[in-house]
Design an enzyme around this catalytic site. Structure first.
Site, PDB file in Angstrom:
ATOM      1  N   CYS A  55      42.384  18.904  18.589  1.00  0.00           N
ATOM      2  CA  CYS A  55      41.815  20.149  19.111  1.00  0.00           C
ATOM      3  C   CYS A  55      41.525  21.247  18.101  1.00  0.00           C
ATOM      4  O   CYS A  55      40.367  21.522  17.777  1.00  0.00           O
ATOM      5  CB  CYS A  55      42.750  20.728  20.182  1.00  0.00           C
ATOM      6  SG  CYS A  55      43.267  19.567  21.435  1.00  0.00           S
ATOM      7  N   HIS A 116      42.834  28.659  20.892  1.00  0.00           N
ATOM      8  CA  HIS A 116      43.627  27.678  20.135  1.00  0.00           C
ATOM      9  C   HIS A 116      43.482  27.824  18.627  1.00  0.00           C
ATOM     10  O   HIS A 116      43.510  26.825  17.891  1.00  0.00           O
ATOM     11  CB  HIS A 116      43.251  26.256  20.576  1.00  0.00           C
ATOM     12  CG  HIS A 116      44.389  25.287  20.418  1.00  0.00           C
ATOM     13  ND1 HIS A 116      44.227  23.927  20.592  1.00  0.00           N
ATOM     14  CD2 HIS A 116      45.695  25.471  20.100  1.00  0.00           C
ATOM     15  CE1 HIS A 116      45.381  23.320  20.389  1.00  0.00           C
ATOM     16  NE2 HIS A 116      46.289  24.236  20.089  1.00  0.00           N
TER      17      HIS A 116
END
Length: 437
Positions: A55, A116
């Site tokens: 990610c 993130h």
């Protein structure tokens, strides 16, 4: 007239999860009719890649247009909730980003969805070029409670926690529609990053709202879920993208809006990566080759398909060129613009690509038809145009090519900072059943 730009990122979507990439229909019918229609009305890339098989490193590359390895935070595979308070594990606010460069070019900017890239007070979307932010700061959160795996509430409006009831995928889609409505009314050119958490675990559909939170805790990661739930999660995201496209059409701005869709890495537990092998955390094709769709009726011929090799940061460069936004000379882009391919899909150019992962000491280099791969100290050579499943290791048959590609990877790696010894790895699904020489 500069285009509006909407950059949509799915989370852990497999290469063949969409109908337009050969995905199977679900029990309820087609999984991704809206995205399939965008591909039919625009261009679909067959050889597009993510900058990383996990990610947050890919997201570093996306927002900077540069190899993620240049930044310390991207050495984490990925950044974890345990890094809250860290002054090093995140995107430095002083680093130029796609949204900050677009702001200089006169664009309004927003991130709706997953960030993130580090936690406030040292990092965050508002500090890195976005005018507005709504979404989670971390990786995966419960779709109803909006809490992460550690139980902390993780839904923000700008830098303040935001309590808002609803299924997260739908909340992101509705906020995106509201943003389009507001920008269209203001007649402002805009850049919208729409970063869904779907179909990332936990495995929850819109219909699971009645399930008690204490029961839903068993849905995180390796527990619970099934392929039917997974299909629904993709379909909910697809529906939301349809709402956004309808808003663009309602305001008469769809033709001059560049809409890009991809995934941050290859698929995970329930994903369909056919014909590729491997998945998230792997530098096999299933971990890094992902869907790439672009729709821009004013520029892209409908029904186009391209075999141009590209990776996440190339789309960052494409967005900047399309918006006529200049890169920062102090931070030259590693990405290469694909604008000429969008304008003339028959165009192709040479695009060598490189990857590395601390997890299992992986490295990869694709050049033309060929791919060099190392896993756990074993070197592989594949002709991925005829062997997309990476089953026939040709290293022994073509040692000279292997040596050239290994040398090219090492020369590239010498231009990057070394992986810090303290960089962490969050283990996920790893490579299995690799052929031996």
């Amino acid at each position: 007239m500069n285009p509006n730009i909407i950059f949509i990122v799915a989370d852990d979507l497999g290469f063949a999860d969409l109908g337009c990439y050969g995905g199977r229909d679900a029990k309820f019918g087609p999984v991704s009719p809206v995205l399939d229609a965008l591909a039919a009305g625009g261009i679909r890339f067959t050889d597009g890649y993510a900058n990383s098989p996990v990610c947050s490193p890919t997201r570093f590359a996306l927002i900077t247009g540069r190899y993620q390895y240049r930044l310390r935070g991207a050495a984490e595979e990925p950044i974890s909730a345990g890094s809250k308070g860290s002054k090093t594990l995140g995107l430095p606010p002083e680093h130029p980003t796609v949204p900050s460069l677009l702001k200089k070019a006169g664009y309004k900017t927003a991130l709706i969805g997953k960030w993130h890239l580090g936690y406030p007070p040292h990092f965050g979307p508002i500090r890195s070029g976005y005018d507005e932010f709504f979404g989670p700061m971390s990786g995966g959160v419960d779709y109803f409670t909006h809490c992460g795996g550690n139980g902390d509430h993780d839904l923000y409006l700008d830098e303040q926690q935001k309590k808002e009831e609803g299924y997260l995928t739908d909340l992101l889609s509705r906020h995106a529609v509201d943003y389009v409505d507001r920008m269209a009314a203001a007649r402002e050119p805009f850049f919208l990053s729409l970063h869904y958490t779907a179909p990332h675990w936990p495995w929850e559909t819109r219909d699971d709202a009645h399930v008690a939170p204490e029961v839903r805790t068993n849905l995180f990661h390796l527990h619970g879920g099934n392929i039917h739930t997974y299909h629904r999660m993709i379909h909910h995201m697809d529906e939301g993208i349809g709402w956004v496209m309808e808003a663009l059409r309602r305001h008469g701005i769809a033709d001059n809006t560049l809409v890009v869709f991809t995934s941050d890495n290859g698929g995970e537990r329930f994903s369909d990566n056919w014909p590729l092998v491997g998945g998230k955390m792997d530098l096999t094709e299933g971990g890094i080759r992902v869907p790439w769709i672009a729709h821009w009726p004013a520029v892209i011929p409908a029904g186009s398909v391209s075999a141009q090799h590209c990776m996440t940061m190339d789309w960052s460069a494409t967005v900047l060129q399309a918006a006529r936004a200049a890169p920062d000379a102090e931070y030259p882009l590693d990405g290469q613009s694909l604008l000429q391919v969008l304008q003339s899909p028959g165009v192709q150019f040479d695009r060598p690509m490189f990857w590395r992962m601390k997890h299992r000491d992986q490295r990869a280099h694709r050049s033309g038809d060929w791919k060099y791969l190392r896993v756990d100290g074993h070197d592989y050579l594949f002709d991925v145009t005829t062997d997309a499943r990476e089953r026939a290791n040709l290293a022994g048959r073509d040692p000279e090519r292997l040596a050239r590609m290994r040398q090219a990877w090492e020369a590239w790696n010498d231009t990057m900072p070394a992986i810090p010894a303290d960089a962490s790895v969050k283990l996920g699904y790893g490579i299995q059943d690799m052929p031996q020489r």
